[in-house]
Design a protein around this motif. Sequence first.
Motif, PDB file in Angstrom:
ATOM      1  N   GLN A 120     -32.648 -30.957   2.386  1.00 57.98           N
ATOM      2  CA  GLN A 120     -32.038 -29.683   1.942  1.00 57.98           C
ATOM      3  C   GLN A 120     -32.149 -28.631   3.051  1.00 57.98           C
ATOM      4  O   GLN A 120     -31.206 -27.882   3.310  1.00 57.98           O
ATOM      5  N   ARG A 121     -33.312 -28.603   3.717  1.00 61.13           N
ATOM      6  CA  ARG A 121     -33.452 -27.630   4.816  1.00 61.13           C
ATOM      7  C   ARG A 121     -32.453 -27.923   5.933  1.00 61.13           C
ATOM      8  O   ARG A 121     -31.891 -27.008   6.533  1.00 61.13           O
ATOM      9  N   ALA A 122     -32.208 -29.206   6.182  1.00 61.78           N
ATOM     10  CA  ALA A 122     -31.250 -29.574   7.232  1.00 61.78           C
ATOM     11  C   ALA A 122     -29.839 -29.115   6.847  1.00 61.78           C
ATOM     12  O   ALA A 122     -29.075 -28.619   7.698  1.00 61.78           O
ATOM     13  N   LEU A 123     -29.491 -29.239   5.576  1.00 61.36           N
ATOM     14  CA  LEU A 123     -28.160 -28.795   5.122  1.00 61.36           C
ATOM     15  C   LEU A 123     -28.035 -27.275   5.234  1.00 61.36           C
ATOM     16  O   LEU A 123     -26.983 -26.755   5.617  1.00 61.36           O
ATOM     17  N   VAL A 150     -38.296 -24.645  -0.568  1.00 60.30           N
ATOM     18  CA  VAL A 150     -37.244 -25.064   0.368  1.00 60.30           C
ATOM     19  C   VAL A 150     -36.902 -23.944   1.350  1.00 60.30           C
ATOM     20  O   VAL A 150     -36.807 -24.175   2.559  1.00 60.30           O
ATOM     21  N   ALA A 151     -36.740 -22.730   0.830  1.00 58.71           N
ATOM     22  CA  ALA A 151     -36.319 -21.621   1.701  1.00 58.71           C
ATOM     23  C   ALA A 151     -37.047 -20.324   1.339  1.00 58.71           C
ATOM     24  O   ALA A 151     -36.417 -19.326   0.980  1.00 58.71           O
ATOM     25  N   PRO A 152     -38.386 -20.343   1.449  1.00 58.25           N
ATOM     26  CA  PRO A 152     -39.129 -19.117   1.076  1.00 58.25           C
ATOM     27  C   PRO A 152     -38.825 -17.945   1.998  1.00 58.25           C
ATOM     28  O   PRO A 152     -39.107 -16.802   1.642  1.00 58.25           O
ATOM     29  N   GLU A 153     -38.226 -18.245   3.165  1.00 58.39           N
ATOM     30  CA  GLU A 153     -37.872 -17.170   4.110  1.00 58.39           C
ATOM     31  C   GLU A 153     -36.414 -16.729   3.959  1.00 58.39           C
ATOM     32  O   GLU A 153     -35.881 -16.018   4.825  1.00 58.39           O
ATOM     33  N   ALA A 154     -35.763 -17.157   2.891  1.00 59.99           N
ATOM     34  CA  ALA A 154     -34.343 -16.797   2.695  1.00 59.99           C
ATOM     35  C   ALA A 154     -34.164 -15.280   2.717  1.00 59.99           C
ATOM     36  O   ALA A 154     -35.066 -14.530   2.330  1.00 59.99           O
TER      37      ALA A 154
END
Length: 240
Positions: A120-123, A150-154
């Motif tokens: 998911q991070r790669a996508l 997955v994206a805590p830095e979003a």
Amino acid sequence: MTTALVVAVDGPSGSGKSSVSRATARALGVAFLDTGAMYRAVTWAALRAGVDLADADAVARHVRTVALVVGTDPAAPTVAAVVEGVETDLTEAVRTAEVTANVSAVASVPAVRADLVLRQRALIESACLAPAAGREPGIVAEGRDITTVVAPEADVRVLLTADESVRLARRAHQDLGAADAAALEATRDAIVERDRVDSRTTSFTTAADGVVTVDSTHLDFDGTVAAVLEVVARATGGRA
Ligand SMILES: Nc1ncnc2c1ncn2[C@@H]1O[C@H](COP(=O)(O)OP(=O)(O)OP(=O)(O)O)[C@@H](O)[C@H]1O
Ligand SMILES: Nc1ccn([C@H]2C[C@H](O)[C@@H](COP(=O)(O)O)O2)c(=O)n1
């Protein structure tokens, strides 16, 4: 908008994560990632291969071998897997009752989660660094652990909620239309049970620090999308 924008959305079943995130992505002109579809696709593959879902090691081993192809166009999101060398579209197949009934067992295996989180991070990175033609760099990614794992830095992190009775009514209406009362009750029980099992692995009922809660209980669909877009505008100072 030139800087990539990552919007992370989590929430329980029927909160509107998929449909609202998809519409938000369309409005922003960025990609859309339905991470639940990825858990569903590897569940479909494990079922097809006859893997014993009670055997966590066997499940994780099998999932590692499954090549997923995820389409992140918000106008037509897709998920496919390479089966015996052939790319097989699973966009419809992952919505069957059999997959829905078994996906929590697969999603609860830590090694499966670690594997899919990396994918998911790669996508997300790909949507930011190499957006498809005509799309802005960025993505709206939704699931159960996007804001936290997955994206805590979003750039923007949203927990989408709605009262349980409203979520169940929306899901029942979507799945069953005007079906009889017994069928509606069975759907409700299945959803409550899936959320109960899923919440042992992921935290999607309370907002983590810095995550903005959007409660759609008293909002219609368009109002909910507008509320999420407002959170995005506030968080980005209007750059999105
Ligand atoms: N604010 C809203 N008002 C009315 N209906 C809504 C609203 N948000 C979503 N819906 C509808 O509720 C249904 C469920 O939404 P959706 O599939 O997006 O939920 P979800 O959180 O992704 O659920 P799941 O995790 O079970 O896949 C859909 O039919 C959707 O159109
Ligand atoms: N980030 C995610 C996304 C989904 N799951 C699990 C939990 C659900 O039971 C299942 C299917 O998701 P849905 O399509 O209903 O949104 O996948 C998860 O654990 N983490």
